[in-house]
Design an enzyme around this catalytic site. Structure first.
Site, PDB file in Angstrom:
ATOM      1  N   ARG A 231      -1.398   9.465  -1.953  1.00 23.86           N
ATOM      2  CA  ARG A 231      -1.025   8.519  -0.895  1.00 23.86           C
ATOM      3  C   ARG A 231      -1.990   8.726   0.274  1.00 23.86           C
ATOM      4  O   ARG A 231      -1.963   9.764   0.940  1.00 23.86           O
ATOM      5  CB  ARG A 231       0.418   8.767  -0.450  1.00 23.86           C
ATOM      6  CG  ARG A 231       0.899   7.896   0.707  1.00 23.86           C
ATOM      7  CD  ARG A 231       2.302   8.354   1.100  1.00 23.86           C
ATOM      8  NE  ARG A 231       2.900   7.558   2.150  1.00 23.86           N
ATOM      9  CZ  ARG A 231       2.794   7.816   3.456  1.00 23.86           C
ATOM     10  NH1 ARG A 231       2.082   8.851   3.876  1.00 23.86           N
ATOM     11  NH2 ARG A 231       3.401   7.064   4.340  1.00 23.86           N
ATOM     12  N   LEU A 232      -2.854   7.749   0.528  1.00 21.86           N
ATOM     13  CA  LEU A 232      -3.823   7.838   1.613  1.00 21.86           C
ATOM     14  C   LEU A 232      -3.136   7.426   2.910  1.00 21.86           C
ATOM     15  O   LEU A 232      -2.994   6.241   3.210  1.00 21.86           O
ATOM     16  CB  LEU A 232      -5.041   6.958   1.328  1.00 21.86           C
ATOM     17  CG  LEU A 232      -5.775   7.215   0.003  1.00 21.86           C
ATOM     18  CD1 LEU A 232      -7.076   6.408  -0.035  1.00 21.86           C
ATOM     19  CD2 LEU A 232      -6.059   8.695  -0.210  1.00 21.86           C
ATOM     20  N   ASP A 233      -2.700   8.413   3.661  1.00 23.05           N
ATOM     21  CA  ASP A 233      -1.890   8.193   4.853  1.00 23.05           C
ATOM     22  C   ASP A 233      -2.728   7.579   5.984  1.00 23.05           C
ATOM     23  O   ASP A 233      -3.817   8.084   6.294  1.00 23.05           O
ATOM     24  CB  ASP A 233      -1.290   9.520   5.314  1.00 23.05           C
ATOM     25  CG  ASP A 233      -0.504   9.401   6.597  1.00 23.05           C
ATOM     26  OD1 ASP A 233       0.517   8.689   6.602  1.00 23.05           O
ATOM     27  OD2 ASP A 233      -0.932   9.994   7.606  1.00 23.05           O
ATOM     28  N   ALA A 234      -2.204   6.505   6.586  1.00 23.52           N
ATOM     29  CA  ALA A 234      -2.823   5.880   7.769  1.00 23.52           C
ATOM     30  C   ALA A 234      -4.300   5.578   7.558  1.00 23.52           C
ATOM     31  O   ALA A 234      -5.098   5.610   8.497  1.00 23.52           O
ATOM     32  CB  ALA A 234      -2.630   6.771   8.992  1.00 23.52           C
ATOM     33  N   VAL A 235      -4.677   5.249   6.339  1.00 23.63           N
ATOM     34  CA  VAL A 235      -6.091   5.111   5.995  1.00 23.63           C
ATOM     35  C   VAL A 235      -6.751   3.919   6.687  1.00 23.63           C
ATOM     36  O   VAL A 235      -7.979   3.895   6.862  1.00 23.63           O
ATOM     37  CB  VAL A 235      -6.262   5.033   4.461  1.00 23.63           C
ATOM     38  CG1 VAL A 235      -5.723   3.709   3.918  1.00 23.63           C
ATOM     39  CG2 VAL A 235      -7.710   5.255   4.045  1.00 23.63           C
TER      40      VAL A 235
END
Length: 576
Positions: A231-235
């Site tokens: 999960r690429l957070d705040a990407v």
């Protein structure tokens, strides 16, 4: 002929770092992932999923037991209570952190000692597809990297994005009202670091390719520990350029492509999911040309579905559903109604007007919820996120307040989510029907804590076994619905979906399996009033035998008119 991996990677890097020696950088990145320059491409659509895939979202320490590390307790809960219902689990950041319940990471390569160890994480990964956060936009101001930034030594000296008070920041899109630039003292004097979310979460500088190198090495470590979903957070905020909105910049999209390329060559069945809590049209861009995210969060679904059920009108939900493009093969949507964060309001831009959005906010506040705000480029504060437990969010209607239909309304919401195109994800507190935790809000001073309760495993199991309380009722009915869903090929995440037109109080859509051997008509009364549906209006094929999968009732008269009680649901299938 397939282009060699090195050449593909070098071309992608050139779009991000046009002045650098991208051939050398490509070689270094492949080395960090332990990949050969001519590594073969993974088979097409290797990352497939099907109707059996169900994801649980939880913190490592949500479920606890005295004398036991929370990750061990979580494994017991998964095995004892959910093994037959879920096959994937998203453990929210389980690393040492300084704030934001894990999203201000101090060390990406260490498991928080209070939670357990990498061995405990791997034990979960052995039996469930493990999803972990790559908190890629920012890092804790108390991390070693940031201490090195202050000292002006490596690693860390140039790892964080700096701005100047005189920069043109007028277009920057903000998710918060806190100051964007934070002054810090370093060995070289005062510097201003960029803080999209808080002064304890300092944005990383991906213009420095060494930061990319660090994260590629981190990704490889996660893969080796069993992580299969990233999960690429705040990407969306990854790349910054003063004078621009500093969100969704092309370099961000190119970096996602680079990470996906490396990940899928290392582990072909790994999946990349982008966390972009933004308006729907912007969110969809993270599919790229099926070469960025394998899956994107369906961020518009939670506020639209909740709004639909509290006003008893599905016009906006239906309009949105008709506008959603089918995901290309090899990509899909991640559907959810609630998460560890609040219910985002930016994803309703262009879908709800200001008056409708404010009515939704007012209703959630009347049900005990809180509202946080963001700062717009012109300096105004706008509602950004509603913080409320889903059980309370669906406790009544906008006009009548709390009522006795809460349980059925709650189940209706999840029945819709389970049937939609995509993979369903259940936040643990929605699966347990947890109420607003106002005491935790008072303790932490953060609105998001309202939906981040912790519980003792023994007490939880006792509550779930009691059919007389709503926790047990919800839990067992949701497990029943999940069990039904997982047997229907028409609920494959990429199966065909068409919206039905049944008025404003009946929300319906049709799903058809990939092999076209099952049709499923999903019809939901989203109002507190009894509704009717004429089967002739939905064109059931007369030569097939039809059954409502939810009730087991056979449909013998295809010209009949069915009566649906408030919030009643139908899954009409030609395959029992």
């Amino acid at each position: 002929m397939t282009q060699p991996l090195t050449s593909r990677l070098e071309g992608m890097l050139q779009a991000v770092y046009p002045t650098l020696d991208c051939a050398a950088l490509a070689k270094d990145l492949l080395g960090a992932m332990v990949l050969a320059p001519d590594a073969p491409s993974p088979p097409a659509h290797q990352n497939q999923w099907d109707e059996r895939d169900i994801l649980l979202i939880t913190y490592a320490d949500t479920v606890q037991r005295d004398g036991e590390k929370p990750l061990v307790t979580l494994k017991h809960f998964l095995d004892d209570c959910l093994r037959d219902s879920i096959n994937a689990v998203h453990i929210l950041p389980f690393f040492p952190y300084s704030s934001d319940d894990g999203f201000a990471v101090m060390d990406y390569l260490v498991v928080n000692e209070a939670h357990g160890s990498w061995r405990d994480v791997e034990a979960i990964a052995d039996d469930y597809r493990l999803m972990a956060d790559l908190v890629i936009n920012h890092m804790s101001a108390r991390s070693r990297w940031f201490e090195n930034f202050r000292k002006r030594v490596d690693p860390g000296r140039d790892y964080f994005f700096e701005g100047r008070p005189g920069d043109d920041l007028s277009q920057v899109v903000r998710p918060r009202t806190s100051p964007l630039l934070n002054a810090v003292q370093t060995e070289d004097g005062e510097r201003h670091v960029w803080c999209t979310f808080s002064e304890d979460q300092v944005d990383l500088n991906f213009a420095n390719p060494q930061v990319l190198m660090e994260f590629v090495a981190i990704i490889r470590q996660y893969l080796e520990h069993g992580v299969r979903i990233f999960r690429l957070d705040a990407v969306a905020f990854l790349w910054k350029e003063p004078g621009t909105p500093c969100i969704h910049l092309q370099q961000t999209h190119e970096l996602i492509k680079i990470l996906r390329l490396l990940i899928e060559h290392h582990t072909p069945d790994a999946v990349v999911i982008t966390e972009t809590n933004v308006p729907n049209r912007e969110n969809l861009t993270y599919f790229g040309n099926a070469n960025e995210a394998h899956a994107i969060y369906n961020f518009s679904l939670p506020p639209l579905l909740i709004n639909t059920l509290i006003i008893g009108n599905c016009r906006h939900l239906k309009t949105w559903l008709m506008s959603m493009p089918p995901a290309q093969m090899g990509t899909t949507y991640l559907n959810f109604i609630a998460s560890h964060d609040g219910i985002g309001l930016r994803p309703t831009d262009g879908l709800l007007d200001d008056e409708e959005r404010q009515r939704l906010v007012n209703t959630m506040e009347s049900f005990g919820g809180k509202v946080s705000y963001r700062r717009t480029p012109d300096g105004r504060d706008q509602p950004y996120e509603m913080n409320i437990a889903l059980w309370n969010a669906l406790s009544g209607t906008a006009e009548g307040g709390a009522d006795h239909w809460q349980l059925q309304r709650y189940l209706c919401a999840h029945t819709i989510m389970l049937a939609l195109e995509g993979i369903p994800a259940f936040y643990i507190h929605s699966l347990l029907a947890t109420e607003n935790d106002h005491s935790r809000v008072e303790h932490t001073g953060r609105f998001r804590s309202i939906n981040r309760s912790q519980c003792q495993l023994d007490e939880l199991e006792q509550a779930l076994s009691d059919e007389h309380n709503h926790h047990g009722q919800v839990f067992h009915e949701l497990k029943r619905l999940i069990a039904i869903r997982r047997k229907q090929p028409a609920f494959h995440p990429n199966a065909t979906q068409f919206t039905l037109h049944l008025g404003l109080q009946l929300f319906g859509f049709w799903r058809q399996s990939m092999r076209r051997d099952q049709s499923l008509f999903c019809i939901h009364n989203i109002s507190s009033e009894t509704q009717t549906v004429a089967l002739g209006d939905i064109n059931l094929i007369g030569t097939d035998e039809w059954v409502d999968l939810l009730s087991g009732q056979a449909i013998t008269d295809l010209t009949a008119t069915l009566t649906l009680k408030p919030y009643q649901r139908l899954w009409l299938s030609n395959r029992a």
